[in-house]
Scaffold this motif. Structure first.
Motif, PDB file in Angstrom:
ATOM      1  N   MET A 384       0.910  -1.131  -0.114  1.00 52.46           N
ATOM      2  CA  MET A 384       0.046   0.059   0.069  1.00 52.46           C
ATOM      3  C   MET A 384       0.826   1.242   0.017  1.00 52.46           C
ATOM      4  O   MET A 384       0.386   2.225  -0.381  1.00 52.46           O
ATOM      5  CB  MET A 384      -0.622  -0.142   1.098  1.00 52.46           C
ATOM      6  CG  MET A 384      -1.903  -1.140   1.021  1.00 52.46           C
ATOM      7  SD  MET A 384      -2.938  -1.199  -0.431  1.00 52.46           S
ATOM      8  CE  MET A 384      -3.744   0.248  -0.451  1.00 52.46           C
ATOM      9  N   ALA A 385       1.773   1.190   0.750  1.00 48.89           N
ATOM     10  CA  ALA A 385       2.768   2.260   0.783  1.00 48.89           C
ATOM     11  C   ALA A 385       3.542   2.549  -0.791  1.00 48.89           C
ATOM     12  O   ALA A 385       3.572   3.660  -1.204  1.00 48.89           O
ATOM     13  CB  ALA A 385       3.898   2.311   1.631  1.00 48.89           C
ATOM     14  N   SER A 386       3.711   1.485  -1.141  1.00 45.96           N
ATOM     15  CA  SER A 386       4.396   1.547  -2.765  1.00 45.96           C
ATOM     16  C   SER A 386       3.148   2.257  -3.600  1.00 45.96           C
ATOM     17  O   SER A 386       3.424   3.064  -4.613  1.00 45.96           O
ATOM     18  CB  SER A 386       4.715   0.118  -3.297  1.00 45.96           C
ATOM     19  OG  SER A 386       5.659  -0.431  -2.523  1.00 45.96           O
ATOM     20  N   LEU A 387       1.841   1.829  -3.425  1.00 45.53           N
ATOM     21  CA  LEU A 387       0.800   2.342  -4.228  1.00 45.53           C
ATOM     22  C   LEU A 387       0.628   3.969  -4.104  1.00 45.53           C
ATOM     23  O   LEU A 387       0.363   4.602  -4.988  1.00 45.53           O
ATOM     24  CB  LEU A 387      -0.596   1.825  -3.927  1.00 45.53           C
ATOM     25  CG  LEU A 387      -0.786   0.360  -4.740  1.00 45.53           C
ATOM     26  CD1 LEU A 387      -2.046  -0.094  -4.414  1.00 45.53           C
ATOM     27  CD2 LEU A 387      -0.724   0.399  -6.182  1.00 45.53           C
ATOM     28  N   PHE A 388       0.662   4.321  -2.851  1.00 41.66           N
ATOM     29  CA  PHE A 388       0.676   5.775  -2.551  1.00 41.66           C
ATOM     30  C   PHE A 388       1.854   6.573  -3.141  1.00 41.66           C
ATOM     31  O   PHE A 388       1.525   7.496  -3.614  1.00 41.66           O
ATOM     32  CB  PHE A 388       0.582   5.942  -1.045  1.00 41.66           C
ATOM     33  CG  PHE A 388      -0.742   5.719  -0.351  1.00 41.66           C
ATOM     34  CD1 PHE A 388      -1.426   6.735  -0.107  1.00 41.66           C
ATOM     35  CD2 PHE A 388      -1.298   4.519   0.162  1.00 41.66           C
ATOM     36  CE1 PHE A 388      -2.924   6.791   0.295  1.00 41.66           C
ATOM     37  CE2 PHE A 388      -2.287   4.187   0.557  1.00 41.66           C
ATOM     38  CZ  PHE A 388      -3.171   5.595   0.746  1.00 41.66           C
ATOM     39  N   LEU A 389       2.878   6.040  -2.918  1.00 38.15           N
ATOM     40  CA  LEU A 389       4.225   6.618  -3.672  1.00 38.15           C
ATOM     41  C   LEU A 389       3.970   6.545  -5.048  1.00 38.15           C
ATOM     42  O   LEU A 389       4.237   7.644  -5.794  1.00 38.15           O
ATOM     43  CB  LEU A 389       5.536   5.862  -3.180  1.00 38.15           C
ATOM     44  CG  LEU A 389       5.958   6.037  -1.793  1.00 38.15           C
ATOM     45  CD1 LEU A 389       7.067   5.083  -1.206  1.00 38.15           C
ATOM     46  CD2 LEU A 389       6.323   7.464  -1.431  1.00 38.15           C
ATOM     47  N   GLY A 390       3.528   5.526  -5.853  1.00 40.67           N
ATOM     48  CA  GLY A 390       3.352   5.548  -7.168  1.00 40.67           C
ATOM     49  C   GLY A 390       2.522   6.600  -7.745  1.00 40.67           C
ATOM     50  O   GLY A 390       2.602   7.518  -8.725  1.00 40.67           O
ATOM     51  N   ILE A 391       1.221   6.576  -6.899  1.00 41.87           N
ATOM     52  CA  ILE A 391       0.219   7.631  -7.198  1.00 41.87           C
ATOM     53  C   ILE A 391       0.822   9.247  -7.118  1.00 41.87           C
ATOM     54  O   ILE A 391       0.611   9.894  -7.969  1.00 41.87           O
ATOM     55  CB  ILE A 391      -1.095   7.399  -6.470  1.00 41.87           C
ATOM     56  CG1 ILE A 391      -1.612   6.010  -6.883  1.00 41.87           C
ATOM     57  CG2 ILE A 391      -1.904   8.592  -6.812  1.00 41.87           C
ATOM     58  CD1 ILE A 391      -2.711   5.580  -6.084  1.00 41.87           C
ATOM     59  N   LEU A 392       1.348   9.174  -6.082  1.00 43.06           N
ATOM     60  CA  LEU A 392       1.894  10.709  -5.706  1.00 43.06           C
ATOM     61  C   LEU A 392       3.073  10.978  -6.916  1.00 43.06           C
ATOM     62  O   LEU A 392       3.039  12.144  -7.301  1.00 43.06           O
ATOM     63  CB  LEU A 392       2.470  10.892  -4.432  1.00 43.06           C
ATOM     64  CG  LEU A 392       1.545  10.826  -3.447  1.00 43.06           C
ATOM     65  CD1 LEU A 392       2.258  10.904  -1.898  1.00 43.06           C
ATOM     66  CD2 LEU A 392       0.610  12.245  -3.357  1.00 43.06           C
ATOM     67  N   TYR A 393       3.951   9.868  -7.146  1.00 43.79           N
ATOM     68  CA  TYR A 393       5.007  10.167  -8.088  1.00 43.79           C
ATOM     69  C   TYR A 393       4.237  10.632  -9.730  1.00 43.79           C
ATOM     70  O   TYR A 393       4.908  11.620 -10.222  1.00 43.79           O
ATOM     71  CB  TYR A 393       5.738   9.184  -8.323  1.00 43.79           C
ATOM     72  CG  TYR A 393       6.998   9.104  -9.188  1.00 43.79           C
ATOM     73  CD1 TYR A 393       8.150   9.859  -8.495  1.00 43.79           C
ATOM     74  CD2 TYR A 393       6.973   8.837 -10.663  1.00 43.79           C
ATOM     75  CE1 TYR A 393       9.341  10.063  -9.361  1.00 43.79           C
ATOM     76  CE2 TYR A 393       8.263   9.207 -11.267  1.00 43.79           C
ATOM     77  CZ  TYR A 393       9.332   9.338 -10.454  1.00 43.79           C
ATOM     78  OH  TYR A 393      10.509   9.728 -11.585  1.00 43.79           O
ATOM     79  N   MET A 394       3.267  10.032  -9.955  1.00 44.39           N
ATOM     80  CA  MET A 394       2.374  10.151 -11.083  1.00 44.39           C
ATOM     81  C   MET A 394       1.880  11.625 -11.122  1.00 44.39           C
ATOM     82  O   MET A 394       1.937  12.269 -12.167  1.00 44.39           O
ATOM     83  CB  MET A 394       1.486   9.180 -11.367  1.00 44.39           C
ATOM     84  CG  MET A 394       0.586   9.347 -12.437  1.00 44.39           C
ATOM     85  SD  MET A 394      -0.797   8.165 -12.482  1.00 44.39           S
ATOM     86  CE  MET A 394      -1.852   8.813 -11.225  1.00 44.39           C
ATOM     87  N   ALA A 395       1.281  11.690 -10.100  1.00 42.65           N
ATOM     88  CA  ALA A 395       0.767  13.383  -9.781  1.00 42.65           C
ATOM     89  C   ALA A 395       1.580  14.294  -9.837  1.00 42.65           C
ATOM     90  O   ALA A 395       1.577  15.358 -10.554  1.00 42.65           O
ATOM     91  CB  ALA A 395      -0.042  13.247  -8.540  1.00 42.65           C
TER      92      ALA A 395
END
Length: 1672
Positions: A384-395
């Motif tokens: 879940m931390a990876s997902l949050f980081l991935g979404i924030l990185y994309m944004a």
């Protein structure tokens, strides 16, 4: 589209302008307009500066209404106002709801006041003044006056905004801005409370803190950042929902497993009553409910937990395990209801003090439940931390792309400004050089060189300075700071310039800097007098050298040029500080700046510094917003909980004194919030809930944790992204580094020259002899070597570099072969053919020489011709070639001297040797042999797990293990010998994996030797290295190791930079805290005596009345650089850092007794270290690792952590995950079964089932521990009802699907759930209710909740977020295998070295190194960076006062329970470093997979999955498989497709425009539709034709019996024919009507009634006919 229409000039806003806008709006409403797609221009947003391209701003236009230059707002009745700084303000022109006209004098005046910079400055100063008053506890006497004044200013501001903007007139009105709502509410509440008779000052102080947020709308950057974060939250909505879903599921699971278990404690129980029922506490007259009768471990506040399972904790003798008392940690750690369970899961997700909860659960429930925590840690802390980081990185990348587009709006204007700046700079430089030429002709070359040196930094700083300083200032600088006294002075300048610019000067300086760093790091406590003198004298010497360097450079370069460079300014500051320390006073800690002088000669350091500076400049608004939020949280917490901590402190402290962590004053509240943001919040939350209540504390903590972590993660992603395209700097970019390299090169050249002079005298081999050897070899010995050797020999005289480059071009090697480790198994190991084996021995020498001349011929001569099993090694260097040539010559000479019988005998012996080696090669290359060795490797590693502290008590197992070690050793020695025979020594030892195997064989032998001889017994403890052999046997681990080496080794330079940063903090810590962590301690209780009793060391040692007192140092301290590094590591991992902070803030002085919070503000050192020593270096390292990861990803494919076989599985898995439509089950022929089939496959039935599943989960949430019997009965019947309903569903589906029911995996899951639920429901009736947990049925039924993740059943966003996990699963499994191997090796090492360590701190009955399972529990904690400080603290016990080295351990011959601090430090530090590298790459794998999926979704590309879905939809419209559908169904077919082929209705116009061919009967072929839809999606891509051809060929292969047809028309032609026919029909109808009217007028009217009647009879028929024609 963006509103980027043609630019117009600035026009005053008049009444005519308003009328034109109204007319334009009315026209827009009356007819359709294309301007609906307009978007606001970002460069013309509110708060931005108006570009100069819109014209100059005259005085009459300042603060006056102007027509809006943005076309987007032109139709929205707005006007624009500019202030003197050309800042854009936008207002509504509509005069509604108490809004004055834009032409009103009052409104115009208030607008001028509102937009004036002084008014904005006044508001900013007012807010900052309010900030200062909010931090105060006791106000001064004049404080209320200032507060009333501020309230008046805020009220005046609201009135100005209301008049200027209007109350509600549109988006730019007062109420159109949410910040105005907040401002108005706070001001109104403050006015009411100040003049209200009610005493609600406390609430007023809390509400007033919201005014801190007023600083956000005052800054355009902060306001924009808030908008960006809100946009990020929208993107995170799916991930947040998925997180809450899994938190709820795991909370319910925890309730079912651990409800009430944490109340089980060891209670003192009289022996005569031990047989009575333990659960009936009230029925036992001897039961004593007081908590004093619980069993407590030493130093623990909560009683010892216990359990009734065999693997749970057992009570000591005289105590029994009963369920009594409250839960631990003030009753907050439990799973007794859904709320507490959710909080516990949130704590585990945040990884805050998880080891305490682990130990509590394992004590009470058993070690088997460690699996539960492993799953939770993997799922939340990793995925879940990876997902949050991935979404924030994309944004963040999207926002960065938008920002880059904004900067390109006016390129011509920017180029003009840049040209002007460059021109001014050129003029300035030219004037400087002319001035120098006039003053010093001898100094021309020196000044030019100086200017060229400082090109990089000088330009940047000059640009900044020129914006601030006028031209006259530069003239003054040139007059007074360019020195030209006399010719002697100019000669001196020239001489100094030659010295400072000499490369050996830079080499000498960098040597001095390194030696100075070494001397600085020698500082420690206690330090002898000799070392202290060395330290002081060395510092003075190097300070003198640096001072001389500064003086020489100032003389050589002039002060003007010297201080133009940042590094020179830094050097001068260091010299100034050093001189101040000598002559005035000692400034503690500033000498650490001398370490950073090394960065001047370090290109990587300078590149990172520039990149970091640019990153901070781009992220300044985010940093400022984070600081604002921290300040707001600090003040808000202080006002909300400060008084509660003072009034209710006795609830949490026996002495009723404020704890260290409180919110009573500002600074305590600040470090309180900082600790929460660091992830250490659960312990302070327990205290907060005790003094202030649960609801307010939990809400405050959730606000700080969620919003604060969002800001921190966004800032972290921004820093990582800035290093995403990082490239290591080269020395050529910086003059100092080039000079150092030049000096080193000259030294090397001199050394080489001297060595050559010495060696040339000893050489006796002339050059002619060497040429003769080569000629003889080529002519006489060609038949004794392989073709590849001859080719290498022919190429030998050429240049080495050319040879290497040609070899790399000719040889086609895989990426794995090029590594130093073992090649891929797909490529067999090759060994060169020996002399005597070659099949080309009888070739003519001329033919060979002819082929040798063809160096470029690849088809005739292979460069590396070799057999799979050969006998000699290929020479790889020129020296080896010469050696082989000479050896071959001697062999041939000897052969000529030998007799024919000897030659034949040698030939036979060679053949025998060749056959033996070929046989060995076949054996070692056999797959069965490899499988056998792999199995033996696993067995040999697995046997290590049995050698725990109980091995001496298990004699049989010990004997078996000893024999097994011998067998394994012999097997591996035999394997090594076989490989030596097969490959040869050089080929064997040139392979990294074979070298590893050889090392492991040595370990086996040494361990056997250590067992036989008592003196060498320590050698037996190195057998843990045997497990390393697993690496060389499994390709999955080898791939991971190779990739880690590729992504990590290139970053060694960055690691060194981070090491220097940590070194500086460690040195600073030594200079501040060395010798200050000592305290007078009672050894019996471990308590530190208060400073009121003992002041210093002398008083402590003089207290002879109590022998237990000792002057003891803290285990973690800053007495030397090494201890400082270890302390900083604990601070960086947030393990044990609280104790270090306590020691620091209590420190008074050297050999002084610590006092409570005597140096409170010293904790700023740790705050700075967390920011600049942990957060920033971590961002740099991860950014650089991602850069290397992407480089190798481009070379090696999408995923570089998987093998070639797994890549095929990856593609298949990707296809299956996208293929959401399963094959439809056949419809039964029976009507009754058909009805049931239709029922169970209907959407309504599926919705009902999902509602039942969610309802069952909700019923679990209302359950709680120790609930009433009525609630137990109700829940039992509810669970029975769900079981019955699921059983009915199962029966219905079995009737409808028959045997096809079990072809679907989800149905099998439902079947198992129903069977186990029925079993669990009736099992208690047979075996008893105490043996079966009541929650078993609920947990089994909860398994069906996974249907929510199923595509088509639950939210699609859940499926999309689960997709990266499934696709990255092969790589994650490989990495997890490596992690398990590392954990296994370190667990065995811990068992051998720390098994008998005294149980205290982190080592207890659950977490220890006594057995393999307990060691793995310890290492799991260290893997998630939790609790390793406690383990190390126990291992630190090595003195007589802390442990007993002569303690007898029952069942073994080992004595003592002491640890080994040095070994423990190496053990944990090395493990943390290795695991960190592996886990970082795990995060990167998932994040990159997520970004890869998102990027593919954004690009309108088609895959096999999309085509498969197309044909699945086609089957519904063409059930007879005719390959045709009717044109009337085309619209429905296009609307039924899935994106990206999907076409929403109305789509008939688009379909007609595709011009699809039509066959007879208005039918359209499948391939034509597919090609047209594909072309629509792909667009005008360069590879469009290739894609279309591939689609057509794939369709032809899948449909070999294609039905031929001849198209008669197309959809476009048919549409044209229909339109033409309609036009012709209408024209013909009009013609017939005109003819009928004409004929009627010519007929004579004889009988009027008859004519009328006839006319009435004809007209209806004619009307019907025309209506029919119109319908046609």
């Amino acid at each position: 589209m963006m509103a980027s229409a043609e630019q117009k000039g600035l026009v005053p806003f008049s009444r005519k302008s308003l009328e034109l806008i109204k007319q334009h709006i009315a026209k827009k409403h009356s007819e359709e307009s294309e301007e609906d797609d307009l978007k606001p221009n970002p460069s013309l947003a509110v708060g931005k500066t108006l570009p100069l391209s819109y014209g100059s701003l005259s005085g009459g236009m300042v603060s006056e209404p102007l027509e809006d230059v943005d076309p987007y707002y032109y139709n929205r009745k707005t006007f624009m106002v500019l202030n003197k700084n050309r800042t854009i303000f936008r207002f509504n022109a509509a005069s509604i709801f108490c809004t004055l006209s834009p032409f009103s004098t009052i409104r115009g005046t208030t607008i001028k006041v509102l937009i004036h910079p002084l008014f904005q400055l006044l508001m900013l100063l007012s807010v900052l003044t309010d900030f200062i008053f909010m931090t105060m506890i006791n106000f001064p006497e004049w404080g209320p006056i200032v507060q009333h004044t501020l309230l008046g200013i805020y009220t005046f501001e609201i009135l100005v905004k209301v008049i200027a903007r209007g109350i509600w007139a549109g988006h730019f009105s007062f109420l159109g801005d949410p910040w105005n709502w907040l401002d108005f509410s706070v001001t109104l509440f403050e006015i009411v409370t100040r003049f209200s008779p009610l005493n609600i000052t406390y609430k007023l102080e809390v509400i007033r803190t919201l005014r801190i947020l007023k600083v956000i709308p005052l800054s355009h950057g902060l306001n924009s950042t808030v908008g960006i974060l809100i946009h990020c939250l929208k993107k995170l909505a799916g991930a947040i929902a998925l997180t809450l879903f899994f938190l709820s599921i795991f909370s319910l699971t925890g309730m079912g497993l651990f409800m009430g278990n944490l109340k089980h404690k060891c209670l003192w129980w009289p022996q005569e009553n031990e047989n009575e029922t333990l659960y009936n506490k009230t029925g036992n007259p001897h039961y004593i409910p007081e908590t004093e009768n619980f069993y407590y471990l030493e130093g623990e506040a909560d009683a010892l937990l216990c359990g009734n399972r065999t693997d749970a904790s057992q009570c000591p003798e005289g105590y029994l395990c009963v369920k009594a008392g409250k839960n631990p940690d003030h009753g907050s750690s439990n799973f007794d209801n859904f709320g507490w369970a959710f909080l516990a899961l949130f704590r585990l997700m945040a990884q805050d003090y998880p080891e305490a909860l682990y130990h509590q659960i394992l004590y009470a429930s058993g070690k088997i439940y460690m699996i539960f925590f492993v799953v939770i840690s993997f799922w939340f802390a990793f995925y879940m931390a990876s997902l949050f980081l991935g979404i924030l990185y994309m944004a963040y990348e999207e926002e960065k792309q938008i920002a880059s587009e904004k900067t390109d709006i006016e390129p011509q204007f920017q180029q003009t400004i840049k040209a002007l700046q460059e021109g001014n700079e050129a003029i300035e430089n030219k004037s400087t050089q002319i001035e120098m030429k006039k003053r010093s002709p001898a100094f021309i070359s020196a000044s030019v060189d100086t200017l060229e040196e400082s090109t990089f930094e000088h330009k940047e700083e000059l640009k900044k300075s020129k914006k601030k300083c006028p031209l006259c200032w530069y003239r003054i600088m040139k007059t007074f700071f360019i020195w030209d006294c006399c010719p002697c002075w100019l000669k001196l300048k020239d001489f100094c310039h030659r010295i400072v610019m000499n490369p050996f000067t830079d080499l000498f300086l960098i040597t001095c800097i390194i030696l100075n760093i070494l001397i600085i790091t020698m500082d420690h406590y206690p330090m002898s007098e000799d070392i202290m003198n060395l330290f002081s004298y060395g510092s003075l010497v190097f300070l003198g050298i640096f001072t001389a360097e500064m003086i020489l450079k100032i003389i050589a370069m002039n002060p003007y040029q010297y201080f133009q460079r940042g590094w020179n300014i830094f050097d001068s500051i260091i010299v100034f500080i050093g001189l101040v320390e000598i002559f005035l006073a000692s400034i503690e800690g500033l000498t650490v700046l001398q370490i950073f002088k090394l960065g001047k000669y370090w290109p990587t350091f300078r590149r990172l510094l520039v990149t970091l500076h640019n990153s901070f400049r781009n992220l300044k608004d985010t940093i400022l917003l984070l600081l604002t939020f921290i300040f707001f949280s600090t003040v808000f917490g202080m006002k909300l909980f400060g008084q509660s901590y003072k009034d209710c402190v006795c609830r949490i402290d026996k002495d009723c004194q404020l704890p260290r962590w409180n919110m009573y004053d500002f600074f305590h509240s600040y470090i309180f919030v900082f600790r929460i943001l660091c992830g250490e919040w659960i312990e302070t939350l327990w205290d907060c809930m005790e003094v202030a209540g649960q609801p307010s504390c939990i809400c405050f903590y959730m606000m700080v944790i969620l919003i604060g972590n969002l800001l921190i993660l966004y800032l972290f992603v921004g820093l990582v992204s800035s290093f995403h395209s990082y490239q290591d700097a080269t020395a050529e970019e910086y003059n100092e580094a080039m000079n150092v390299q030049l000096a080193v090169a000259r030294i090397k050249k001199a050394i080489t020259y001297i060595l050559l002079k010495i060696l040339c005298k000893k050489q006796n081999l002339p050059k002619k002899t060497m040429d003769h050897v080569n000629d003889t070899y080529v002519k006489e010995n060609a038949s004794d070597h392989t073709l590849s050797e001859l080719s290498n020999t022919q190429d030998f005289p050429r240049d080495t570099e050319k040879e290497k480059s040609s070899d790399t071009e000719k040889n086609t090697m895989t990426e794995n072969e090029s590594q130093s480790l073992i090649p891929s198994p797909s490529v067999s190991e090759t060994v060169p053919i020996a002399s005597g084996e070659s099949d080309i021995e009888n070739l003519d020498n001329k033919e060979i020489q002819r082929k040798l001349g063809q160096g470029d011929s690849k088809g005739k001569i292979k460069q590396s011709s070799s057999s799979e099993c050969s006998t000699v090694d290929i020479p790889t260097s020129e020296e080896e070639m010469i050696y082989e040539h000479e050896k071959s010559k001697h062999l041939i000479t000897d052969r000529r001297r030998s007799s024919p019988s000897q030659i034949s005998k040698e030939y036979k012996n060679g053949k025998i040797w060749q056959n033996i080696r070929k046989t060995c090669c076949k054996i070692v290359e056999n797959s069965w042999f490899k499988c056998f060795i792999g199995l033996v490797t696993l067995l040999s590693s697995g046997t290590l797990a049995f050698e725990d502290i109980y091995i001496d008590q298990r004699k049989t197992i010990k004997i078996l293990l000893e024999y097994a070690d011998m067998i394994f050793t012999y097997i591996f020695i035999l394997e090594m010998l076989l490989k030596w025979m097969a490959y040869g020594f050089k080929a064997y030892f040139s392979n990294g994996w074979h070298r590893l195997d050889f090392m492991v064989v040595i370990v086996f032998c040494l361990s056997l030797i250590g067992k036989t001889q008592e003196d060498l017994k320590p050698l037996a403890s190195i057998k843990f290295l045997r497990a390393l052999r697993v690496l060389s046997q499994f390709e999955r681990m080898k791939v991971v190791v190779r990739t880690l080496i590729k992504t990590t080794l290139p970053t060694w330079n960055v690691f060194l930079v981070c090491f220097i940063i940590w070194l500086s903090f460690s040195v600073l810590g030594v200079q501040i805290f060395a010798g200050k962590f000592y305290a007078c301690t009672d050894q019996l209780t471990g308590e530190i005596l208060p400073a009121s009793e003992v002041w210093n060391r002398n008083q402590c040692e003089s207290l002879v009345s109590n022998e237990s007192l000792s002057w003891k140092n803290a285990q973690l301290n800053f007495d030397n650089v090494g201890n400082g590094f270890l302390s900083l590591l604990q601070v960086a991992t947030f393990n044990g850092w609280i104790d270090i902070v306590y020691s620091a803030i209590d420190s008074v002085g050297v050999e002084m007794q610590p006092h409570f919070e005597s140096s409170l503000y010293i904790c700023c050192y740790f705050i700075i270290f967390v920011v600049f020593g942990v957060f920033v270096p971590l961002s740099i390292l991860i950014g650089v690792i991602i850069t290397n990861f992407n480089k190798h990803k481009i070379k090696g494919g999408s995923n570089i952590f998987i093998t070639a076989k797994q890549k095929k599985q990856y593609r298949e898995l990707k296809r299956l995950m996208h293929d959401d439509a399963q094959k439809p089950l056949p419809h039964p022929g029976n009507k009754f079964q058909g009805c049931i089939f239709d029922l169970v496959t209907s959407h309504v039935f599926n919705v009902i089932i999902m509602v039942l599943i969610c309802a069952q989960a909700v019923t679990m949430m209302i359950e709680r521990d120790e609930q009433s019997p009525q609630m137990d009965t109700a829940l039992h019947w509810i669970n029975s009802t769900f079981v019955i309903l699921y059983t009915v569903e199962l029966m219905l589906k079995l009737i409808a699907f028959h045997c096809y029911y079990f072809t679907v995996a989800w149905n099998i899951l439902d079947f198992m759930v129903v069977i186990f639920s029925i079993t669990a429901l009736f099992l208690p009736m047979t075996v008893g209710y105490y043996l079966v947990a009541p929650s078993l049925v609920q947990l089994i039924l909860l398994c069906r909740i996974v249907h929510v993740l199923r595509l088509g059943k639950g939210p699609k966003v859940f499926h999309d977020l689960m997709l990266p996990l499934v696709l990255s699963l092969p790589a994650l499994l490989n990495i997890c295998l490596l992690i398990f191997l590392v954990m296994f090796i370190y667990a065995i090492f811990g068992m051998y070295n720390f098994a008998y360590v005294k149980k205290e701190a982190g080592i207890n009955d659950v977490s220890n190194f006594e057995t393999f399972g307990s060691s793995m529990i310890c290492l799991f904690q260290v893997t998630i960076f939790a609790g390793w400080d406690g383990l190390l603290k126990a291992i630190f016990n090595s003195k007589w006062s802390d442990c007993d080295p002569e303690k007898i351990n029952p069942g073994t011959q080992v004595k003592g329970d002491c640890g080994n601090p040095s070994l423990g430090i190496f053990y944990f530090v090395s493990y943390i470093f290795i695991i960190w590298l592996i886990i970082v790459n795990m995060y990167i794998v998932v994040i990159m997979e997520f970004l890869n999926i998102v990027s593919k979704q954004k690009t309108r590309s088609l895959s096999d999955v999309d085509f498969r879905k197309f044909f699945q939809v086609w089957e519904r419209f063409d059930p007879d498989r005719t390959q045709y559908i009717d044109s009337s169904k085309l619209s429905d077919f296009a609307a039924a497709l899935d994106p990206p082929l999907f076409m929403a209705k109305p789509n008939k116009g688009q379909l007609v425009a595709m011009d699809l061919p039509m066959a007879v009967g208005d039918r359209i072929h499948c391939l034509d539709i597919l090609l047209a839809f594909t072309k629509r999606v792909v667009g005008k891509d360069t590879g469009m034709e290739k894609i279309l051809s591939e689609v057509e060929s794939a369709f032809s292969l899948s449909n070999p019996f294609k039905i031929t047809y001849e198209p008669i028309t197309t959809t476009l032609k048919r549409k044209q024919e229909t339109v033409s026919a309609t036009i012709i029909q209408r024209a013909y109808k009009n013609y017939r009507l005109r003819q009928n009217d004409k004929n009627t007028s010519d007929i004579s009217m004889i009988d009027d009634d008859q004519v009328v009647q006839n006319t009435k009879g004809v007209c209806p028929d004619k009307a019907k006919k025309s209506a029919f024609q119109s319908q046609i």
